[in-house]
Design a protein around this motif. Structure first.
Motif, short mmCIF file in Angstrom:
data_model
loop_
_atom_site.label_atom_id
_atom_site.label_comp_id
_atom_site.label_asym_id
_atom_site.label_seq_id
_atom_site.Cartn_x
_atom_site.Cartn_y
_atom_site.Cartn_z
N SER A 36 0.81 -1.32 0.01
CA SER A 36 -0.13 -0.17 -0.08
C SER A 36 0.88 1.21 -0.02
O SER A 36 1.74 1.58 0.67
CB SER A 36 -0.83 -0.10 1.24
OG SER A 36 -1.66 1.39 1.42
N SER A 37 0.49 2.12 -0.71
CA SER A 37 1.05 3.46 -0.86
C SER A 37 0.56 4.58 0.27
O SER A 37 1.09 5.59 0.50
CB SER A 37 0.91 4.06 -2.42
OG SER A 37 -0.33 4.55 -2.68
N HIS A 38 -0.73 4.01 0.67
CA HIS A 38 -1.40 4.84 1.84
C HIS A 38 -0.74 4.29 3.26
O HIS A 38 -1.60 3.43 3.88
CB HIS A 38 -2.72 4.69 1.87
CG HIS A 38 -3.25 5.31 0.37
ND1 HIS A 38 -3.15 4.97 -0.84
CD2 HIS A 38 -3.88 6.54 0.16
CE1 HIS A 38 -3.83 5.72 -1.79
NE2 HIS A 38 -3.95 6.65 -1.05
N ARG A 39 0.32 4.91 3.71
CA ARG A 39 1.03 4.31 4.79
C ARG A 39 0.46 5.16 6.21
O ARG A 39 0.88 4.59 7.35
CB ARG A 39 2.43 4.51 4.85
CG ARG A 39 2.99 3.89 3.65
CD ARG A 39 2.87 2.44 3.47
NE ARG A 39 3.23 1.65 4.60
CZ ARG A 39 3.10 0.40 4.90
NH1 ARG A 39 2.19 -0.26 4.04
NH2 ARG A 39 3.24 -0.20 5.89
N GLU A 54 -1.24 9.10 1.90
CA GLU A 54 -0.05 8.99 1.34
C GLU A 54 0.98 9.44 2.13
O GLU A 54 2.11 9.21 2.33
CB GLU A 54 0.13 9.11 0.02
CG GLU A 54 -0.58 8.47 -1.15
CD GLU A 54 -0.41 8.63 -2.56
OE1 GLU A 54 0.34 9.58 -2.90
OE2 GLU A 54 -1.03 7.85 -3.44
N THR A 55 0.58 10.52 2.87
CA THR A 55 1.27 11.48 3.73
C THR A 55 0.73 11.88 5.18
O THR A 55 -0.22 11.58 5.34
CB THR A 55 1.87 12.88 3.16
OG1 THR A 55 0.70 13.57 2.96
CG2 THR A 55 2.33 12.67 1.64
#
Length: 106
Positions: A36-39, A54-55
């Motif tokens: 996942s890029s949504h950390r 994401e951020t």
């Protein structure tokens, strides 16, 4: 502050910030949903996740955007009822999405 994150392997404790009373932001540990890029997760203090981002900045901004919708310091079910009975379910979804939020298990 520490936050307990529920996973398939059991609970994991992570470091979190509380940009808005009752709402926490934390980074998903590397071994959880590694693709996942949504950390970054925005969650209720009772541990229910609202959305993933994401951020850290996006998750924090989303916390501030949804803050007026409920008293997040109360139990998660109480906050959910406040949002539902107040007619703000769609508004919550719009605000989370507008800040880049995805389903918390994305």
């Amino acid at each position: 502050m520490q936050h307990s994150l529920s996973t398939n392997a059991g609970p994991i404790t992570v470091e979190a910030t509380e940009p808005v009373p009752g709402l926490r932001v934390f980074e998903t540990p590397p071994g959880v949903s590694p693709l996942s890029s949504h950390r970054w997760v925005l969650a209720h203090h009772d541990s229910a996740a609202l959305a993933s981002f994401e951020t850290e900045a996006a998750a924090t901004e989303a916390a501030h955007a949804v803050a007026p919708l409920a008293d997040w310091t109360r139990a998660s079910m109480t906050a959910a009822q406040e949002i539902s009975f107040g007619g703000s379910v769609e508004r919550l979804t719009v605000l989370l999405t507008a800040h880049g939020g995805a389903h918390p298990n994305a």
